[in-house]
Design a protein around this motif. Structure first.
Motif, PDB file in Angstrom:
ATOM      1  N   THR A 151       0.857  -1.184   0.000  1.00  0.00           N
ATOM      2  CA  THR A 151       0.000   0.000   0.000  1.00  0.00           C
ATOM      3  C   THR A 151       0.896   1.237   0.000  1.00  0.00           C
ATOM      4  O   THR A 151       2.118   1.116   0.101  1.00  0.00           O
ATOM      5  N   LEU A 152       0.304   2.403  -0.065  1.00  0.00           N
ATOM      6  CA  LEU A 152       1.091   3.632  -0.042  1.00  0.00           C
ATOM      7  C   LEU A 152       1.807   3.845   1.283  1.00  0.00           C
ATOM      8  O   LEU A 152       2.802   4.562   1.344  1.00  0.00           O
ATOM      9  N   THR A 153       1.339   3.206   2.338  1.00  0.00           N
ATOM     10  CA  THR A 153       2.002   3.315   3.636  1.00  0.00           C
ATOM     11  C   THR A 153       3.109   2.283   3.820  1.00  0.00           C
ATOM     12  O   THR A 153       3.774   2.266   4.845  1.00  0.00           O
ATOM     13  N   GLY A 154       3.301   1.405   2.840  1.00  0.00           N
ATOM     14  CA  GLY A 154       4.358   0.401   2.904  1.00  0.00           C
ATOM     15  C   GLY A 154       3.926  -0.932   3.475  1.00  0.00           C
ATOM     16  O   GLY A 154       4.756  -1.808   3.700  1.00  0.00           O
ATOM     17  N   THR A 155       2.637  -1.100   3.696  1.00  0.00           N
ATOM     18  CA  THR A 155       2.126  -2.370   4.220  1.00  0.00           C
ATOM     19  C   THR A 155       1.993  -3.377   3.085  1.00  0.00           C
ATOM     20  O   THR A 155       1.367  -3.086   2.070  1.00  0.00           O
TER      21      THR A 155
ATOM     22  N   THR B 128       0.593  -6.325   0.792  1.00  0.00           N
ATOM     23  CA  THR B 128      -0.765  -6.840   0.564  1.00  0.00           C
ATOM     24  C   THR B 128      -0.791  -8.176  -0.155  1.00  0.00           C
ATOM     25  O   THR B 128      -1.813  -8.852  -0.137  1.00  0.00           O
TER      26      THR B 128
END
Length: 118
Positions: A39-43, A45
């Protein structure tokens, strides 16, 4: 348009990405899963086998390098603005390298966790 410098930078970056990947592939167990989408937060997926996760972006970077290197021979519009073309080329490779960095980071964390539990 002279493409020797961006071509050399591109090949150097692809080489570094590939060497990092090969080193980690040999250090990780064969059944290791690594994240390939974030994701954009670096999580993370989604995941893939380590070999695919680590070699996917260097292969994409090599393909992008080939396409950008051949581009000036195929299109007249590229010759009209070579500076923008070179910037787009290098920014595209930088984005691929940053994404590869996320995967490398997770591979190193995975390797460290395996050594800590062993």
């Amino acid at each position: 348009m002279k493409i020797a410098l961006p071509f050399g930078i591109s090949l150097g970056l692809v080489g570094v990405m590939t060497m990092l990947s090969l080193g980690l592939i040999s250090a990780l167990p064969a059944d290791t899963q690594l994240p390939i989408h974030f994701t954009l937060t670096g999580t993370p997926t989604s995941t893939a086998p380590a070999m695919i996760a680590l070699l996917l972006l260097p292969a994409c970077a090599l393909f992008v390098t080939a396409m950008f290197a051949l581009g000036p021979r195929m299109g007249g519009r590229i010759k009209a603005s070579p500076g923008i073309y070179l910037i787009v080329w290098l920014v595209t490779l930088l984005i691929l390298a940053l994404a590869h960095g996320f995967i490398i980071r997770h591979a190193l964390f995975t390797l460290a966790a395996m050594k800590a539990t062993a």
